[in-house]
Structures are given as C-alpha cells and as structure tokens.
Design an enzyme around this catalytic site. Structure first.
Site, PDB file in Angstrom:
ATOM      1  N   ASN A   1       0.796  -1.242   0.000  1.00 36.77           N
ATOM      2  CA  ASN A   1       0.000   0.000   0.000  1.00 36.77           C
ATOM      3  C   ASN A   1       0.825   1.288   0.000  1.00 36.77           C
ATOM      4  OD1 ASN A   1       0.702  -0.367   2.685  1.00 36.77           O
ATOM      5  ND2 ASN A   1      -1.259   0.364   3.462  1.00 36.77           N
TER       6      ASN A   1
ATOM      7  N   GLU B   1       4.575  -4.130  12.030  1.00 39.19           N
ATOM      8  CA  GLU B   1       3.633  -3.018  11.807  1.00 39.19           C
ATOM      9  C   GLU B   1       2.438  -3.610  11.084  1.00 39.19           C
ATOM     10  OE1 GLU B   1       4.456   0.276  12.634  1.00 39.19           O
ATOM     11  OE2 GLU B   1       6.235  -0.574  13.552  1.00 39.19           O
TER      12      GLU B   1
ATOM     13  N   CYS C   1      -3.335   1.699   6.759  1.00 40.19           N
ATOM     14  CA  CYS C   1      -3.507   1.116   8.097  1.00 40.19           C
ATOM     15  C   CYS C   1      -3.908   2.162   9.127  1.00 40.19           C
ATOM     16  CB  CYS C   1      -2.206   0.449   8.534  1.00 40.19           C
ATOM     17  SG  CYS C   1      -0.799   1.586   8.479  1.00 40.19           S
TER      18      CYS C   1
HETATM   19  P1  NAD Z   1       0.333  -9.213   3.600  1.00 32.76           P
HETATM   20  O1  NAD Z   1       0.526  -9.624   5.010  1.00 32.76           O
HETATM   21  O2  NAD Z   1      -0.562 -10.015   2.750  1.00 32.76           O
HETATM   22  O3  NAD Z   1       1.734  -9.180   2.821  1.00 32.76           O
HETATM   23  C1  NAD Z   1       2.798  -8.363   3.277  1.00 32.76           C
HETATM   24  C2  NAD Z   1       4.108  -8.970   2.826  1.00 32.76           C
HETATM   25  O4  NAD Z   1       4.284 -10.217   3.494  1.00 32.76           O
HETATM   26  C3  NAD Z   1       4.206  -9.267   1.336  1.00 32.76           C
HETATM   27  O5  NAD Z   1       5.507  -8.947   0.886  1.00 32.76           O
HETATM   28  C4  NAD Z   1       3.987 -10.760   1.273  1.00 32.76           C
HETATM   29  O6  NAD Z   1       4.593 -11.377   0.158  1.00 32.76           O
HETATM   30  C5  NAD Z   1       4.663 -11.198   2.557  1.00 32.76           C
HETATM   31  N1  NAD Z   1       4.241 -12.508   3.061  1.00 32.76           N
HETATM   32  C6  NAD Z   1       3.026 -13.104   2.958  1.00 32.76           C
HETATM   33  N2  NAD Z   1       3.058 -14.330   3.512  1.00 32.76           N
HETATM   34  C7  NAD Z   1       4.322 -14.507   3.981  1.00 32.76           C
HETATM   35  C8  NAD Z   1       4.979 -15.576   4.645  1.00 32.76           C
HETATM   36  N3  NAD Z   1       4.361 -16.726   4.923  1.00 32.76           N
HETATM   37  N4  NAD Z   1       6.266 -15.408   4.984  1.00 32.76           N
HETATM   38  C9  NAD Z   1       6.927 -14.268   4.694  1.00 32.76           C
HETATM   39  N5  NAD Z   1       6.362 -13.230   4.060  1.00 32.76           N
HETATM   40  C10 NAD Z   1       5.072 -13.340   3.706  1.00 32.76           C
HETATM   41  O7  NAD Z   1      -0.121  -7.685   3.654  1.00 32.76           O
HETATM   42  P2  NAD Z   1      -0.545  -6.743   2.430  1.00 32.76           P
HETATM   43  O8  NAD Z   1      -1.875  -7.198   1.934  1.00 32.76           O
HETATM   44  O9  NAD Z   1       0.583  -6.615   1.495  1.00 32.76           O
HETATM   45  O10 NAD Z   1      -0.694  -5.321   3.157  1.00 32.76           O
HETATM   46  C11 NAD Z   1      -1.896  -4.877   3.719  1.00 32.76           C
HETATM   47  C12 NAD Z   1      -1.835  -4.962   5.229  1.00 32.76           C
HETATM   48  O11 NAD Z   1      -0.708  -4.225   5.697  1.00 32.76           O
HETATM   49  C13 NAD Z   1      -3.042  -4.345   5.900  1.00 32.76           C
HETATM   50  O12 NAD Z   1      -3.486  -5.167   6.939  1.00 32.76           O
HETATM   51  C14 NAD Z   1      -2.481  -3.031   6.473  1.00 32.76           C
HETATM   52  O13 NAD Z   1      -3.197  -2.551   7.588  1.00 32.76           O
HETATM   53  C15 NAD Z   1      -1.089  -3.409   6.796  1.00 32.76           C
HETATM   54  N6  NAD Z   1      -0.209  -2.231   6.870  1.00 32.76           N
HETATM   55  C16 NAD Z   1       0.225  -1.816   8.098  1.00 32.76           C
HETATM   56  C17 NAD Z   1       1.029  -0.690   8.213  1.00 32.76           C
HETATM   57  C18 NAD Z   1       1.530  -0.213   9.552  1.00 32.76           C
HETATM   58  O14 NAD Z   1       2.396   0.659   9.578  1.00 32.76           O
HETATM   59  N7  NAD Z   1       1.035  -0.741  10.658  1.00 32.76           N
HETATM   60  C19 NAD Z   1       1.389   0.017   7.070  1.00 32.76           C
HETATM   61  C20 NAD Z   1       0.936  -0.432   5.830  1.00 32.76           C
HETATM   62  C21 NAD Z   1       0.130  -1.567   5.749  1.00 32.76           C
END
Ligand code: NAD
Length: 488
Positions: free
Chosen positions: A161, A259, A293
C-alpha cells in the site's frame, strides 16, 4: 548489469532482476507477472526467488556487514544522501511506477516519493546522534559504558500500500545504525523496488549492504523470515502474516518488529467543527482508496450532531472522483489493489447490510468497464458487535455509530483487537486531553487527519503490532545495547 531508469519503465514490459551483492542476478526459476489494477495491463515480470537465492542474499548481507559497521556513521549517512539524491532526480518516473502498479493517484504517489527522499535524509541526520550512556558502577574504580550497536542483518518484508516509502522506512534506519539489509517487496507492487535498486546501484554504496529479492510470501518471503542468518525481521503487512512471521521467527529466536493492521476510530463530539471533521474523515477514508492502516475506519459521533455530520460526509462521499490514475489526474482515488481486495470490501458491505445497517451512499462496485473499483460507501446505524466495526475493511467504506458521551466513545474505541491510530474532533481542551489519556492506541490525532510525522513513533498496540518505526525510538529498534565494564 545496470539499466538506465530513464529507459526503464515506460517502454514495453520487461523482466526484472534481483539485486544481490551489488549485482543484478539472473532469475533461475518462475517469473511473476505484475499488472496494473486499473486496467489489468502487464507491466513487467519479477523473479520468484528460490530459497538458495535468498540464502545467497543473506550471506552477501552478512559478508558486507562487518566493514559497513566499522565505517563512521557519518560516512554511512553520506551513502544514504547519495540514494535520496537519486530518488529526487527520478521522482517523476518513480511516482509513475507507483501509479501504474498500485493504482495510487498521481499526486499521492508523488507525495510518497518525495516523503521517502526526505525520510532517507532525516535518518541520515541521526548519524551524529547515535548515543550510548556512561554510568557509574556499584564497584570502586569502575565505569560502565552502554554502547549502542547494530543488530547485524535485517530482513525487510513489505506490503503493497505504500511500497516505495516502506523500503526507506526499513532501509534508512537499518543502514545508518550499521546494519545491512535484504528487502522483499510485495509481489503486488515490486517494480518500484526494482527501479530503486537500479538507482542505488548507481551510487557508491558498498556491495551487499542493500539486497533485493522478489517473490511471493509463502516462498521467497518464507525463506527469508526462516533464515537463521537474520538478526531482525522488520515486517509491515497483515495481522495474519505478522502472526505467522512471529511463530517462524520463534524457531531461531529472531527479533521481530511488526507493523500490522488497523481499525482506527474517529470520535466526533457535539462541540466539534463539523466541516473540519467531515473533511478530515473523508480524506482519511478515501486516501489510497481506503487502503491505509492509519486511517479512520469507524466513526463514533455524539447523537446531537449525527445527522449534520452524515449530511456533510454524504456530500463529500458523493463528490469523490475515482477512476484510472494512470490516465486521469485530479482524482481522489483509484482502484483497489486486486480482485481479493475488491471481494473483501464487497463482502464487508454485504455483511453490514445483513446485520442491519443503512447504506447512505455507495454500497456497490463502480463499473468503469475495467479495474477493481468500489464506490465510496457511507454506512449508518452501525453497532459495536457488527463486523464492519470490528474487522479491517481496507477500502473506501466508512461505518458510523451513534454515542451519547465521550466516555462511551472512548470505551468503544478501545474495545478493539487493533490499537494503531485514533482521532478525536472537539473544541474542548479537557475532552481532547481525556481522549489523549484514555485512548489505548499508538497514536491519537486531535482535530486533524491521520498522517504520521517522520520524527514521531509509529507503533501499534494489541494486534496492530510489536515495536515501532520512525524518530529516535524507531531508529533504536535497529540497535542492541552492549554493556562494557571498565575497571581501573
Ligand atoms: P500481507 O501480510 O498479505 O503481505 C505483506 C508482505 O508479506 C508481502 O511482501 C507478502 O509477500 C509477505 N508474506 C506473505 N506471507 C508470507 C509468509 N508466509 N512469509 C513471509 N512473508 C510473507 O499484507 P498486504 O496485503 O501486502 O498489506 C496490507 C496490510 O498491511 C493491511 O493489513 C495493512 O493494515 C497493513 N499495513 C500496516 C502498516 C503499519 O504501519 N502498521 C502500514 C501499511 C500496511
């Protein structure tokens, strides 16, 4: 092999290479297609990195770390400044990549790129401020030094995002404190990271200090987080993945910094400036098509001003301009990231209807012929137990619940799995201060939209995460404390 960025993106889709140990490495296996969520057009292909290739990246980062740590911090900062200068030089092309692969509107993509360059510089400024402590000992003729040292090799796993900014949020504090890093971008939005690596390759940064590996979470991501050579996993993404990462990290006892998701409450009291509240909440909900988020995802409004706030929000929601950001400027929002994101939003609204809410405006897919578009959707009549008030929707959908007091609003706001950010709109100092005292969140915004500053500390409570980012406290997450006892 270095490719000029000016020839890079706008031409026909191409295959990108990982950046490991200072070289662009040919992929050995499957390639993953990256498409534009507004049109479905193919933008390029990235490698599905194998466990052996991930291992090579971690080893390169380990080999580079010793010499990198020995450099004076101010020299490390100099490399960061070279990188930020490259980002500024190519700010328009980088924003264009983000527009196309993430569906972000152009003005916001430009803000993301410019903020990223500023963020790298801000972290570079810490070079002369990485402080330890000197303590008196309990023993005679003894002094204690508390030295602040890097952790070693950092793994940065990124979401889609704010894909470009999050590279810097992981890389800049890691590097200035003497760590090296392996970044895995989201498979949805990796191209900006590949172009970033090309820019970085044109600087004097020593090889192995920054490494980039692409791929899916369950393959390349899994290989990275499970690698015993990693000293810190810094992850931004969903709660489900964060929880999984913590379990995998537990096997090697690797430190984690997580995060995660949010369900930010916005409280609107009867003495609020309602125009300000409506504008800030609307902006907060449609920015990045609701895929932030931080931003307000549920509203608690005092009964006396409910109808007036809803009226103002309805107007703003209905005036929201959406479309394909790769061909239109002057939009408030673009598409959702993919079909799964669109389905999740549609399902949340369907469930909210079934559970008895009223859809004031929106409530349906936006048919633009192509792309994952959903109409800005305003929902009233929500109550605390409903899914729409409890689960992250991550789309342009805003549910509103009536409350009868600040105490009730705070209690409902706190009754959540999430604890990232919160906001309150009021003209009364005592109410604002009560909210600041009693809201159990990492951040509270008073009379303004939810957008964090780089010198703050972005950290979620409960399922929104562990540890935090930004500012001094975020910087120190990348360090460990080494105590030295000096007798004599
Ligand atoms: P996601 O958890 O689906 O994926 C994030 C990353 O994790 C990707 O690079 C993905 O390939 C990787 N990933 C997935 N499964 C994995 C595994 N088994 N092992 C290692 N890596 C793995 O999240 P998303 O859909 O990309 O992002 C959206 C989410 O991120 C929302 O929930 C949002 O709230 C959160 N977010 C939080 C913040 C914050 O600062 N708190 C900021 C931005 C987004």
């Amino acid at each position: 092999m270095t490719r000029k960025i000016s020839n890079g993106f706008s031409e026909k889709p191409q295959d990108y290479r990982n950046y490991v140990d200072g070289a662009f490495t040919a992929a050995s296996g499957e390639m993953i297609e990256v498409t534009n969520p507004a049109t479905g057009a193919l933008l390029g292909r990235i490698p599905e990195t194998s466990a052996a290739e991930v291992d090579a990246a971690v080893r390169a980062a380990r080999a580079a770390q010793g010499d990198w740590e020995k450099l004076p911090a101010i020299e490390r900062a100099g490399f960061l400044r070279q990188i930020s200068a490259k980002v500024r030089e190519h700010r328009v092309e980088l924003a264009d990549v983000i527009v196309k692969e993430q569906g972000k509107i152009r003005s916001l993509a430009q803000v993301e790129v410019d903020f990223t360059a500023d963020y790298i510089d801000y972290m570079a400024e810490w070079a002369r401020r990485i402080e330890g402590e000197v303590l008196t000992s309990d023993r005679p003729n003894e002094t204690m030094l508390l030295l602040r040292k890097p952790l070693g090799v950092v793994a940065g796993v990124l979401p889609w995002n704010f894909p470009f900014f999050l590279i810097a949020r992981k890389m800049a504090p890691a590097l200035v404190t003497g760590n090296t890093i392996v970044i895995k971008p989201s498979e949805e939005t990796p191209l900006n990271a590949y172009l970033f690596a090309e820019l970085l390759a044109e600087t004097d940064l020593p090889k192995g200090v920054f490494n980039l590996v692409g791929g899916r979470g369950r393959t390349a991501g899994e290989a990275l987080i499970a690698h015993p050579g990693i000293d810190l996993i810094t992850f931004t993404g969903s709660v489900a993945t964060g929880s999984h990462i913590m379990q995998v990290a537990g096997r090697n006892l690797t430190k984690v910094n997580l995060e995660l998701g949010g369900k930010a409450p916005a409280i609107v009291l009867k003495d609020a400036d309602l125009d300000l509240a409506a504008q800030a909440i609307h902006a907060s909900r449609v920015i990045n098509t609701g895929q932030v988020c931080n931003c307000a995802e549920r509203v608690y409004v005092e009964r006396e001003v409910h109808d007036a706030l809803v009226e103002k929000l309805k107007t703003l929601f209905e005036e929201t301009r959406y479309g394909d950001p790769s061909v239109e400027d002057d939009l408030h929002m673009g598409p959702l990231i993919n079909q799964a994101g669109l389905d999740k939003v549609a399902e949340a609204v369907k469930m909210a209807r079934q559970q008895g809410t009223t859809v004031v405006t929106g409530g349906d897919h936006a048919d633009l012929g192509q792309g994952f578009h959903y109409k800005p959707t305003l929902i009233t009549g929500a109550t605390a137990e409903m899914d729409i008030m409890r689960h992250e929707t991550f789309g342009p959908v805003l549910p509103i619940q009536i409350v009868d007091s600040l105490d009730e609003a705070i209690s409902l706001a706190n009754d959540s799995d999430y604890g990232l950010t919160s906001s309150i709109y009021t003209r009364d100092l005592n109410s604002a201060m009560q909210a600041a005292r009693e809201l159990k969140f990492g951040e509270t915004y008073i009379n303004r939209e939810n957008f964090e500053a780089m010198q703050g500390f972005h950290a979620g409570r409960r399922k929104s995460g562990i540890g935090g980012a930004d500012g001094k406290h975020g910087l120190y997450e990348f360090t460990t404390t080494h105590v030295v006892y000096i007798k004599g």
